[in-house]
Scaffold this active site. Sequence first.
Site, mmCIF file in Angstrom:
data_model
loop_
_atom_site.group_PDB
_atom_site.id
_atom_site.type_symbol
_atom_site.label_atom_id
_atom_site.label_comp_id
_atom_site.label_asym_id
_atom_site.label_seq_id
_atom_site.Cartn_x
_atom_site.Cartn_y
_atom_site.Cartn_z
ATOM 1 N N GLU B 48 0.735 -1.200 -0.091
ATOM 2 C CA GLU B 48 -0.052 0.061 0.035
ATOM 3 C C GLU B 48 0.968 1.272 0.060
ATOM 4 O O GLU B 48 1.877 1.143 0.881
ATOM 5 C CB GLU B 48 -0.834 -0.039 1.194
ATOM 6 C CG GLU B 48 -1.790 -0.868 1.735
ATOM 7 C CD GLU B 48 -2.624 -0.730 2.758
ATOM 8 O OE1 GLU B 48 -2.294 0.391 3.342
ATOM 9 O OE2 GLU B 48 -3.213 -1.498 3.268
ATOM 10 N N ASP B 59 -5.372 8.949 10.535
ATOM 11 C CA ASP B 59 -3.918 8.453 11.027
ATOM 12 C C ASP B 59 -3.616 8.988 12.111
ATOM 13 O O ASP B 59 -3.916 10.219 12.628
ATOM 14 C CB ASP B 59 -3.172 9.278 9.772
ATOM 15 C CG ASP B 59 -3.127 8.281 8.697
ATOM 16 O OD1 ASP B 59 -3.011 6.926 8.825
ATOM 17 O OD2 ASP B 59 -3.334 8.879 7.226
#
Lengths: 405, 259
Positions: B48, B59
Amino acid sequence: MLPDEKGHFGPYGGRFVPEALIAALDELDAHYRKAMADPEFTGEFERMLRDYAGTPSLLYDATRLSERVGGARILLKREDLNHTGAHKVRNVLGQALLTKRMGKPRVIAETGAGQHGVASATAAAYLDLECVVYMGEVDTQRQALNVARMRMLGATVIPVTVGSRTLKDAINEALRDWVTNVDSTHYLLGTAAGPHPFPAMVRDFVRGIGVEAREQCLALTGALPDAVAAAVGGGSNAIGVFHAFVPDADVRLYGFEAGGDGVETGRHAASITGGSHGVLHGARTFLLQDDDGQTIESHSISAGLDYPAVGPEHAWLHQQGRARYSPVTDAEAMEAFALLCRTEGIIPAIESAHALAGAIKVIPALREELGREPTVIVNLSGRGDKDMHTAGDYFGLFGAEDEVR
Amino acid sequence: MSVSVGYEKARAEGRAALVGYLPAGFPTVAEGIAAVNAMIESGVDVVEIGLPYSDPVMDGPVIQRATETALANGVRTRDVLATVEATSGHGVPVLVMTYWNPVEKYGVDAFARDLAAAGGAGLITPDLIPDEADEWLAASEAHQLDRVFLVSPSSTDERIAMTVAHCRGFVYATAVMGVTGARDSTSSAAPTLVERIKRVSGSLPVGVGLGVRSGAQAAEVGAFADGVIVGSALVSALADGGLPALRALTADLRAGLST
């Protein structure tokens, strides 16, 4: 009736958020719809607005100001007289009451200059909720007094030290908290933006501004106003005063964005007039972004308008041509700020000074178009005590003693 | 190359696939490419590549800091595509993980076209739910790309079924409520979530991301999931110890899955 079931205002709005938040947004949407149809909730909300927040706010016939500006009858919707000094108390009381109803013990909020944080801390104290406020580290330093206010009211203030360390990063951090603690926590978002149902829900909590102003204007003048003017950052005060007038096709709606140093300089916060289509903080709307879709930092002398996007319903009203949006520069706003101080003895929030400055700019054309003196409602969304440091710097009020002759 | 190639290879070897994340452009575009290739050489089955974004709400601090660095060093969307192109020729499928606005700004179909041309397998979209994805569904069909949507412990069974029906390649299970980041203990919610997904996912693999940072944790997760997704721990390794640390951690994770 907009938005649709999924929160779209035409192509705008919707939900651009992690799947982890969808259940919470669905839960919030269901509770909010039920609450708005429940007389027990709406009755309690109205009672709090009346007995605690001091609404309906006055619609004040500003004759000295009108005379000085010339060409229009200017009516000021005095949201600055509400408890906590701005329209924002309506939203926080609505959401805090809904939080209680959902059985959640904790609210989180983002704040830029601290006004929404103070309002959230106030509502949390009043309704006995735990309150955590995320505030960019840069803003905690610029607005130490509001940090003290929030702490005095029992809230925890967490400085955000990532990203640009301003409002948009405070929203990011609040979203991160929410996704982690969603079972116990409601995110008390401060403006009519974000993922569905926030834009519709916040609008419904603040739309009393326009409902009151409409009735008050009819009672005072015997007619609807010719125009309604408001400042637009995220857009809650503007959608609050606009919404009741949207079906009144003859009432012109003017939204004034923060033009900063001028839209042409790139240093501004005018998302609609100086931005482009995109997705930020959960909704499709207008925002300030670079060629790669990275958010660009906004600039405005008004902390409350200093946000790089705008609520999706404003994007829709703009696309439909129902409301007209244009920028007002820092300099124009500060000139209107001083004018209102000197003519009416009212120190407005710098946000609200943008609305007044914009109204003053459009009055001559409006008068010519109508062939008579127009009635213009300006939403005075907040008071300017919080802005005296900025105003003092801008007008050079600090340091030099008044000369004695 | 579809991401299913990576999952099938692992399945044939009787183990879960190792899915490794690194942001493009961290710390620079060239070093980011070298890091991804090091990860591939050390045993990941699926890559990824994160597209650095100014407002990464999903995040945690490790990936936030890394993507901030990448942006400060000038990474552009086209550099992300270049990173895909420079890493996708090694038999390991390469996906891009991106917040939605950069794709929308690039043009959804144009991005899909250029990603496919660069050899990319598809997209993982953490803030795009299938409900809002009409344009991406059409573009991913037109350019034969995988589309990986996320499900979470808070998703209802109805939403899991709907989301899985729109996934191609694999289903991304975010097994803890919260942002990305390495954690000391794996979540007890993960097996339950994987079981709920498996009821409706048929042969579609399920990858689990929940803060794995060691071979031992990878082994635990690999016992019930088809793929073990590791992000923050690899980013930390690269940030703190450079390529040697990145290679060592990748090998450790892979060894955890092979035993």
